[in-house]
Design a protein around this motif. Structure first.
Motif, PDB file in Angstrom:
ATOM      1  N   LEU A  32       0.849  -0.590   0.091  1.00  0.00           N
ATOM      2  CA  LEU A  32      -0.264   0.068   0.074  1.00  0.00           C
ATOM      3  C   LEU A  32       0.746   1.193   0.188  1.00  0.00           C
ATOM      4  N   GLU A  33       2.109   0.655   1.002  1.00  0.00           N
ATOM      5  CA  GLU A  33       2.581   2.309   0.805  1.00  0.00           C
ATOM      6  C   GLU A  33       3.275   2.815  -0.334  1.00  0.00           C
ATOM      7  N   ARG A  34       3.402   1.421  -1.458  1.00  0.00           N
ATOM      8  CA  ARG A  34       3.893   1.216  -2.908  1.00  0.00           C
ATOM      9  C   ARG A  34       2.815   2.118  -3.966  1.00  0.00           C
ATOM     10  N   GLN A  35       1.759   2.314  -3.664  1.00  0.00           N
ATOM     11  CA  GLN A  35       0.404   2.405  -4.044  1.00  0.00           C
ATOM     12  C   GLN A  35      -0.086   3.634  -3.631  1.00  0.00           C
ATOM     13  N   ARG A  36       0.553   3.806  -2.363  1.00  0.00           N
ATOM     14  CA  ARG A  36       0.030   5.566  -2.029  1.00  0.00           C
ATOM     15  C   ARG A  36      -1.626   5.187  -2.067  1.00  0.00           C
ATOM     16  N   ALA A  37      -2.123   4.543  -1.632  1.00  0.00           N
ATOM     17  CA  ALA A  37      -3.583   4.595  -1.477  1.00  0.00           C
ATOM     18  C   ALA A  37      -4.050   5.541  -0.522  1.00  0.00           C
ATOM     19  N   ALA A  38      -4.724   6.112  -0.485  1.00  0.00           N
ATOM     20  CA  ALA A  38      -5.487   7.098   0.124  1.00  0.00           C
ATOM     21  C   ALA A  38      -6.967   6.997   0.187  1.00  0.00           C
ATOM     22  N   ALA A  39      -7.420   7.461   1.033  1.00  0.00           N
ATOM     23  CA  ALA A  39      -9.035   7.451   1.491  1.00  0.00           C
ATOM     24  C   ALA A  39      -9.345   9.164   1.023  1.00  0.00           C
ATOM     25  N   HIS A  40     -10.757   9.064   0.343  1.00  0.00           N
ATOM     26  CA  HIS A  40     -10.420  10.316   0.204  1.00  0.00           C
ATOM     27  C   HIS A  40     -12.165  11.139   0.586  1.00  0.00           C
ATOM     28  N   LEU A  41     -12.260  12.552   1.009  1.00  0.00           N
ATOM     29  CA  LEU A  41     -13.265  13.616   1.601  1.00  0.00           C
ATOM     30  C   LEU A  41     -13.774  13.988   0.971  1.00  0.00           C
ATOM     31  N   SER A  42     -15.373  13.909   0.805  1.00  0.00           N
ATOM     32  CA  SER A  42     -16.183  15.202   0.084  1.00  0.00           C
ATOM     33  C   SER A  42     -17.389  15.396   1.164  1.00  0.00           C
ATOM     34  N   GLN A  43     -17.961  17.232   0.269  1.00  0.00           N
ATOM     35  CA  GLN A  43     -19.284  16.825   0.117  1.00  0.00           C
ATOM     36  C   GLN A  43     -20.400  15.733  -0.406  1.00  0.00           C
ATOM     37  N   LEU A  44     -21.484  15.983   0.509  1.00  0.00           N
ATOM     38  CA  LEU A  44     -22.359  14.942  -0.587  1.00  0.00           C
ATOM     39  C   LEU A  44     -23.234  16.337  -1.739  1.00  0.00           C
ATOM     40  N   THR A  45     -23.037  15.184  -2.729  1.00  0.00           N
ATOM     41  CA  THR A  45     -23.806  16.110  -3.845  1.00  0.00           C
ATOM     42  C   THR A  45     -25.520  16.303  -3.125  1.00  0.00           C
ATOM     43  N   ARG A  46     -25.869  16.510  -4.532  1.00  0.00           N
ATOM     44  CA  ARG A  46     -27.747  17.170  -4.121  1.00  0.00           C
ATOM     45  C   ARG A  46     -28.387  15.731  -4.139  1.00  0.00           C
ATOM     46  N   ALA A  47     -28.137  14.663  -5.307  1.00  0.00           N
ATOM     47  CA  ALA A  47     -28.444  13.436  -5.069  1.00  0.00           C
ATOM     48  C   ALA A  47     -28.007  12.617  -4.316  1.00  0.00           C
ATOM     49  N   GLU A  48     -26.908  12.531  -3.439  1.00  0.00           N
ATOM     50  CA  GLU A  48     -27.154  12.206  -2.316  1.00  0.00           C
ATOM     51  C   GLU A  48     -27.377  12.641  -1.340  1.00  0.00           C
ATOM     52  N   ARG A  49     -27.218  13.586  -0.575  1.00  0.00           N
ATOM     53  CA  ARG A  49     -28.390  14.388   0.383  1.00  0.00           C
ATOM     54  C   ARG A  49     -29.944  13.648   0.159  1.00  0.00           C
ATOM     55  N   GLN A  50     -30.460  13.907  -0.677  1.00  0.00           N
ATOM     56  CA  GLN A  50     -32.018  14.214  -0.796  1.00  0.00           C
ATOM     57  C   GLN A  50     -32.296  12.182  -0.043  1.00  0.00           C
ATOM     58  N   ALA A  51     -31.205  11.619  -1.023  1.00  0.00           N
ATOM     59  CA  ALA A  51     -31.889  10.167  -0.743  1.00  0.00           C
ATOM     60  C   ALA A  51     -31.033  10.076   0.164  1.00  0.00           C
ATOM     61  N   GLY A  63     -27.821  23.438  20.256  1.00  0.00           N
ATOM     62  CA  GLY A  63     -27.080  23.149  20.852  1.00  0.00           C
ATOM     63  C   GLY A  63     -26.174  22.254  19.967  1.00  0.00           C
ATOM     64  N   ARG A  64     -26.445  21.738  19.049  1.00  0.00           N
ATOM     65  CA  ARG A  64     -26.153  20.500  18.448  1.00  0.00           C
ATOM     66  C   ARG A  64     -26.283  20.883  16.733  1.00  0.00           C
ATOM     67  N   VAL A  65     -25.157  20.602  15.523  1.00  0.00           N
ATOM     68  CA  VAL A  65     -24.880  20.288  14.934  1.00  0.00           C
ATOM     69  C   VAL A  65     -24.472  19.307  13.859  1.00  0.00           C
ATOM     70  N   HIS A  66     -25.575  19.244  12.406  1.00  0.00           N
ATOM     71  CA  HIS A  66     -25.463  17.717  11.730  1.00  0.00           C
ATOM     72  C   HIS A  66     -24.170  17.095  10.781  1.00  0.00           C
ATOM     73  N   LEU A  67     -23.395  16.781  10.941  1.00  0.00           N
ATOM     74  CA  LEU A  67     -22.186  16.708  10.114  1.00  0.00           C
ATOM     75  C   LEU A  67     -22.474  15.533   9.423  1.00  0.00           C
ATOM     76  N   ASP A  68     -22.299  15.581   7.834  1.00  0.00           N
ATOM     77  CA  ASP A  68     -22.142  14.570   6.882  1.00  0.00           C
ATOM     78  C   ASP A  68     -21.546  14.839   6.111  1.00  0.00           C
ATOM     79  N   GLN A  72     -23.037  12.326  11.358  1.00  0.00           N
ATOM     80  CA  GLN A  72     -23.455  12.160  13.094  1.00  0.00           C
ATOM     81  C   GLN A  72     -23.650  13.793  13.432  1.00  0.00           C
ATOM     82  N   GLU A  73     -24.056  13.847  14.589  1.00  0.00           N
ATOM     83  CA  GLU A  73     -24.759  15.069  15.358  1.00  0.00           C
ATOM     84  C   GLU A  73     -23.059  15.233  16.873  1.00  0.00           C
ATOM     85  N   VAL A  74     -23.428  16.216  16.619  1.00  0.00           N
ATOM     86  CA  VAL A  74     -21.773  16.572  17.279  1.00  0.00           C
ATOM     87  C   VAL A  74     -22.080  18.454  17.807  1.00  0.00           C
TER      88      VAL A  74
END
Length: 551
Positions: free
Chosen positions: A28-47, A102-107, A207-209
């Motif tokens: 895996l170090e040779r491949q430099r595999a990594a996780a990616h993070l992004s906001q939801l698209t409209r379709a994903e959030r509606q789903a 006193g809470r926010v919803h992070l997705d 998750q709610e924070v």
């Protein structure tokens, strides 16, 4: 321990490298595999039914009519949350999220390349919440390969078989667990959903924070680790950073100091009640009788503080001694007078002749008015009305006391034991005059420190404590506290009593949005923008206003 989320990924094993004997870290170090993070698209959030992304709109004028027009960028060139081109959605890395109670919803969406997950591997992804006061790890996301999962199941089977057969004590159970279970299950794990494509695994994370006074902006990054059955491991490279702007009501807090009118009187009265015991039929003050020593010290201490303070002149001190009604009225009158004069002599002797001219002596032979008030309010007396009727009808005090004793013997016993001792009192009344003051009253203003404390708690997002204070004021800050705690109906009630301006109209729009009254909320938002064009910019960044503008 933090909650963790676990996903069984056995179905993905066929798509992965079958060779499991090689080191995970090296590959895996040779491949430099990594996780990616992004906001939801409209379709994903509606789903997911979590569509919080604000719509970007602009107010336009046609003659004297305002209407809403969607735009791709704001007038000042600020980056828009999303831009849709055909069926491809490019999602930005900044989003506003509304605060509720006193809470926010992070997705967000976590995208993993499939080469991270082999049949014999487990991937643990930990979202990190970055705030000015530190970093907080959120719930873990755990994805297991099929062979890795089978290994865990085998280990736990061996452990449970050992415990069932040999029944070890607590220490023995812990030692057996360490011996048999190489890769423990995450605690409080639960099954979540993922979406699989040819080359990636996509996971919707939410998750709610809780918020605090440092929560104006929240940043999310990922950290992760891949672990294999050969004990090799690979740390994931740092991920992208997502930013969340917390949309709260705190920008509407009125920070102007509040003052209250204070009336300063030239003449002030201080009253004090004391209970001095006397021997039956005697007027001498005996400081060793009962609690007399403490009561006399209390009288002298208060008198000393009042006379020696520098803000007031002492005009007069009135000493009033009273007796309870048992016995003949004429005797009680002589007794009350003698006790009042004896107490004055005692105070002059112990405090000084300077108070002799200030002290005025009065006495009450029998305190009938106070007795009637105590009978009227004492629930222990079941015949209160009949007793009061008798006392009001009979004018002769000696006959009145005798009839009370004869007609209500049980109640009279209670009066004599509980209430009569409270009537044998000595009351002091200090008449003071403020030095250097000509008018009888002066009106001045002083800072309302209680209100200031409530506003401070509100700004620190301690909403319940703030509302406890601000609830008595029923102003804009009270509304902000109610909205912050999701008390939307009560907020609307208070807003309906306030003069209409840009801020109150905007707050009405927020409350209506939360209550599902979209048409009414849109009208309030448009009115807020008519009164103050800055509300248009605020609305573009407010997820709850976007709910009003979707149609």
């Amino acid at each position: 321990m933090r909650k963790q989320r676990m996903i069984l990924g056995g179905m993905l094993a066929a798509a992965m490298c079958a060779a499991t004997g090689c080191s995970v870290a090296t590959r895996l170090e040779r491949q430099r595999a990594a996780a990616h993070l992004s906001q939801l698209t409209r379709a994903e959030r509606q789903a997911q039914r979590q569509d919080y992304r604000p719509q970007v709109v602009r107010l336009q004028r046609d003659s004297n009519t305002f209407f809403l027009a969607p735009v791709d960028t704001l007038p000042d060139g600020e980056r828009v949350m999303s831009l849709q081109i055909e069926q491809v959605t490019v999602v930005a890395k900044v989003r506003s999220v509304p605060e509720r109670n006193g809470r926010v919803h992070l997705d967000f969406v976590v995208t993993l390349p499939k080469q991270l997950l082999g049949s014999s591997r487990s991937v643990v992804i930990t979202p990190l919440l970055h705030k000015p006061d530190g970093t907080v790890p959120l719930e873990d996301l755990v994805i297991r390969g099929g062979r890795f999962s089978l290994l865990q199941e085998r280990d736990y089977w061996q452990y449970e078989t050992y415990v069932r057969r040999f029944r070890p004590d607590t220490l023995g159970r812990e030692a057996a667990f360490q011996r048999f279970v190489k890769f423990p299950y995450p605690e409080d794990a639960r099954l979540d959903s993922l979406v699989e494509s040819r080359s990636t695994i996509t996971y919707y994370y939410s998750q709610e924070v809780p918020t605090d006074e440092t929560s104006k902006k929240m940043l999310i990054t990922l950290t992760g680790k891949v672990q294999a059955v050969d004990d090799s491991a690979y740390r994931l490279p740092p991920s992208d950073t997502l930013a969340y702007l917390v949309s709260s009501m705190l920008s509407f807090v009125d920070t102007l100091p509040r003052y209250r009118i204070r009336v300063i009187d030239k003449y002030v009265t201080v009253e004090d009640r004391n209970y001095i015991r006397f021997f039956v039929g005697d007027t001498r003050v005996v400081d060793t009788l009962g609690d007399n020593g403490r009561e006399l010290e209390k009288i002298s201490g208060l008198m000393r503080r009042i006379i020696e303070q520098e803000e007031f002149y002492v005009d007069t001190i009135t000493l009033t001694a009273s007796s309870s009604p048992e016995g003949r009225y004429a005797f009680n009158e002589r007794l009350s007078r003698g006790r009042a004069e004896a107490l004055k002599r005692y105070l002059v002797r112990h405090y000084g002749r300077g108070i002799d001219t200030l002290l005025t002596v009065r006495w009450v032979a029998e305190a009938w008015p106070e007795l009637m008030n105590r009978i009227r309010t004492d629930p222990a007396l079941t015949n209160r009305e009949a007793m009061l009727e008798l006392l009001s009808a009979e004018r002769n005090p000696d006959r009145r006391e005798r009839l009370l004793r004869e007609r209500f013997p049980r109640e009279y016993a209670y009066l004599k034991e509980v209430i009569y001792p409270q009537l044998r009192s000595v009351d002091f009344r200090y008449n003071l005059r403020r030095k250097g003051m000509v008018k009888d009253t002066i009106h001045t203003t002083e800072l309302d420190t209680t209100y200031a404390r409530g506003v401070e708690l509100l700004q620190r997002r301690q909403y319940a404590r703030a509302l406890y204070i601000l609830n008595d004021y029923n102003d804009r800050n009270t509304v902000v506290a109610h909205l912050s705690m999701d008390h939307n109906e009560r907020a609307l009630e208070l807003l309906s009593t306030m003069p209409s301006d840009a801020v109150t109209e905007y707050l009405r729009a927020i409350a209506c949005s939360r209550l599902g009254r979209k048409a009414e909320g849109r009208e309030h938002f448009l009115e807020a923008c008519r009164r103050d064009e800055r509300m248009e910019y605020r609305g573009n960044l407010d997820p709850e206003i976007s709910e009003l503008l979707k149609d």
